[in-house]
Design an enzyme around this catalytic site. Sequence first.
Site, PDB file in Angstrom:
ATOM      1  N   HIS A 101      25.339 -19.787   2.221  1.00 24.21           N
ATOM      2  CA  HIS A 101      26.420 -19.985   3.196  1.00 24.21           C
ATOM      3  C   HIS A 101      27.644 -20.634   2.541  1.00 24.21           C
ATOM      4  O   HIS A 101      27.528 -21.327   1.514  1.00 24.21           O
ATOM      5  CB  HIS A 101      25.937 -20.847   4.362  1.00 24.21           C
ATOM      6  CG  HIS A 101      24.920 -20.139   5.223  1.00 24.21           C
ATOM      7  ND1 HIS A 101      24.385 -20.691   6.362  1.00 24.21           N
ATOM      8  CD2 HIS A 101      24.352 -18.912   5.093  1.00 24.21           C
ATOM      9  CE1 HIS A 101      23.529 -19.827   6.908  1.00 24.21           C
ATOM     10  NE2 HIS A 101      23.492 -18.734   6.148  1.00 24.21           N
TER      11      HIS A 101
ATOM     12  N   GLU B 294      29.445 -23.171   3.334  1.00 16.02           N
ATOM     13  CA  GLU B 294      29.352 -24.635   3.221  1.00 16.02           C
ATOM     14  C   GLU B 294      28.454 -25.011   2.038  1.00 16.02           C
ATOM     15  O   GLU B 294      28.758 -25.923   1.268  1.00 16.02           O
ATOM     16  CB  GLU B 294      28.763 -25.230   4.504  1.00 16.02           C
ATOM     17  CG  GLU B 294      29.547 -24.925   5.783  1.00 16.02           C
ATOM     18  CD  GLU B 294      29.087 -23.647   6.486  1.00 16.02           C
ATOM     19  OE1 GLU B 294      28.765 -22.647   5.799  1.00 16.02           O
ATOM     20  OE2 GLU B 294      29.052 -23.651   7.729  1.00 16.02           O
TER      21      GLU B 294
ATOM     22  N   CYS C  40      25.300 -24.055  10.488  1.00 19.81           N
ATOM     23  CA  CYS C  40      23.909 -23.857  10.907  1.00 19.81           C
ATOM     24  C   CYS C  40      23.122 -25.135  10.638  1.00 19.81           C
ATOM     25  O   CYS C  40      23.621 -26.083  10.041  1.00 19.81           O
ATOM     26  CB  CYS C  40      23.296 -22.665  10.163  1.00 19.81           C
ATOM     27  SG  CYS C  40      22.941 -22.999   8.424  1.00 19.81           S
TER      28      CYS C  40
HETATM   29 ZN    ZN Z   1      24.785 -22.457   7.140  1.00 17.10          ZN
END
Ligand code: ZN
Length: 163
Positions: free
Chosen positions: A87, A89, A115
């Site tokens: 991801h 991040e 998430c």
């Molecule tokens: Zn994530």
Amino acid sequence: MDTTNTPTEVRPSWDEYFMGLARAVALRATCSRGRSGCVIVRDKQLLVTGYVGSPKGLPHCNDVGHQIKKTIHEDGHITEHCVRTVHAEQNAICQAARCGVVLENSTLYCRMTPCRVCAMLIINCGIRRVVCEYRYHAGEESEQMFKEANVQLEFFNEEVLNY
Ligand SMILES: [Zn+2]
Ligand SMILES: [Zn+2]
């Protein structure tokens, strides 16, 4: 016609400026299911960037298609996610690790509520503020964790993204 506030005269706020950078970073994303980007900032200075993509050296969704896995939730409903990618991040945090950048007391700008896994990493990196462009429809768990960990969470847009 009101000419006092034409777009060319309006400087973006710092939050708008960094969110604009996060949008630009997202253009490099390699998975069409979650085209997101992220920047991490401290004292109005850009520290690191990240976009959604496969681990270095592994094939990208763009080239070989998604790697979909089904998740069966406690209430029985099933969701499908592409698991090929790191991801945005997480990639920004990895960049900090590679380059030796301290993230303590920093602010993260991203496309939507991080998430569950990203939220946990964000908390443990010492990031103190998270600014999301949109609210993720299944982001309640992350919202709750940020609250408990005293990470300030803000949304640019009240529109909820279903994804
Ligand atoms: Zn994530
Ligand atoms: Zn994908």
